[in-house]
Design an enzyme around this catalytic site. Structure first.
Site, PDB file in Angstrom:
ATOM      1  CB  CYS A  44      -0.904   0.011   1.228  1.00  0.00           C
ATOM      2  SG  CYS A  44      -2.022   1.428   1.260  1.00  0.00           S
ATOM      3  CG  ASP A  46      -0.438   4.086   5.334  1.00  0.00           C
ATOM      4  OD1 ASP A  46       0.524   4.559   5.966  1.00  0.00           O
ATOM      5  OD2 ASP A  46      -1.609   4.115   5.756  1.00  0.00           O
ATOM      6  NE  ARG A  48       0.093   5.064   8.805  1.00  0.00           N
ATOM      7  CZ  ARG A  48      -1.159   4.911   9.236  1.00  0.00           C
ATOM      8  NH1 ARG A  48      -1.428   5.085  10.516  1.00  0.00           N
ATOM      9  NH2 ARG A  48      -2.119   4.594   8.394  1.00  0.00           N
ATOM     10  CG  HIS A 100      -1.377  -1.015   5.871  1.00  0.00           C
ATOM     11  ND1 HIS A 100      -1.899  -0.028   6.672  1.00  0.00           N
ATOM     12  CD2 HIS A 100      -1.590  -0.624   4.598  1.00  0.00           C
ATOM     13  CE1 HIS A 100      -2.393   0.931   5.893  1.00  0.00           C
ATOM     14  NE2 HIS A 100      -2.219   0.599   4.643  1.00  0.00           N
ATOM     15  CB  CYS A 103      -5.584  -0.509   4.646  1.00  0.00           C
ATOM     16  SG  CYS A 103      -5.279   0.102   2.975  1.00  0.00           S
TER      17      CYS A 103
HETATM   18 CO    CO Z   1      -3.328   1.282   3.085  1.00  0.00          CO
END
Ligand code: CO
Length: 212
Positions: A44, A46, A48, A100, A103
């Site tokens: 993803c 993201d 993090r 994750h 999400c």
């Molecule tokens: Co995500």
């Protein structure tokens, strides 16, 4: 790191260069020669989900593609090109699909709402919800239901890999393995969902087989 401004990023780049050279004066010479990663990581976007950090990997170790909610649509030229290049040219041995918990993409998809330009992309995740509606709707807590959809989405995207010609050919030649993982950022742990490539290929290839 909360950068003060863009300029500071370039200052940190210099710090990083000096750190590498202190450990190994030939670091960048070696790095520039050739990449031979054994792993393709599809995760993803993201901020993090820092692939190298969570795998404790170094530059050159992992070929990476990231998009919202680690989706592998059968008509997305971007991810399909990455898979093609990784499997046929770099010849990676493993493809990892890594979701994750928590999400944002999956959270949006699980709510029947207008996500604007994101609607078609959310549709791919909503398809996964529809396929597993019975199991998911039996989970009362929205957070737990979302986390389960994160896992199911990873497994369905692994199946989407099996649908592609490049992966089918590589599976036939026994030179690739597919893995479904989830990153739990509440603990830092990587969880292996134990996607069984062989078993799944057996189950779905009567429908999706395109390799003679
Ligand atoms: Co995500």
């Amino acid at each position: 790191m909360a950068y003060k401004n863009i300029k500071e990023i370039f200052e940190y780049n210099q710090v990083w260069i000096e750190e590498q050279l202190k450990n190994d004066p030939d670091y960048f010479f070696k790095l520039s020669k050739r990449q031979t990663p054994k792993y393709l990581f599809i995760g993803c976007s993201d901020s993090r989900v820092s692939t190298e950090a969570l795998m404790y990997a170094k530059p050159g170790d992992v070929f990476i593609h990231r998009n919202i909610a680690n989706v592998i649509p059968s008509n997305d030229l971007n991810v399909l090109s990455v898979v093609n290049y990784a499997v046929n040219h770099i010849k990676v041995k493993h493809i990892v699909v890594c979701g994750h918990y928590g999400c944002g993409g999956v959270k949006t998809a699980i709510t029947a709402t207008d996500a604007g330009i994101l609607n078609p992309w959310m549709g791919y995740i909503r398809d996964v919800y529809r396929l597993h509606k019975k199991e998911l709707n039996a989970i009362k807590s929205l957070e737990k239901r979302t986390d389960r959809l994160v896992e199911l989405n990873v497994l369905e995207q692994c199946i989407n890999l099996v649908k592609t010609r490049d992966v089918q050919q590589a599976l036939l030649e026994k030179r690739i393995e597919i893995h479904g993982w989830v990153f739990d950022m509440r603990t830092g742990k990587l969880i292996d969902l134990e996607f069984n490539t062989k078993k799944v290929a057996k189950e779905v290839l009567d429908i999706y087989n395109i390799v003679k």
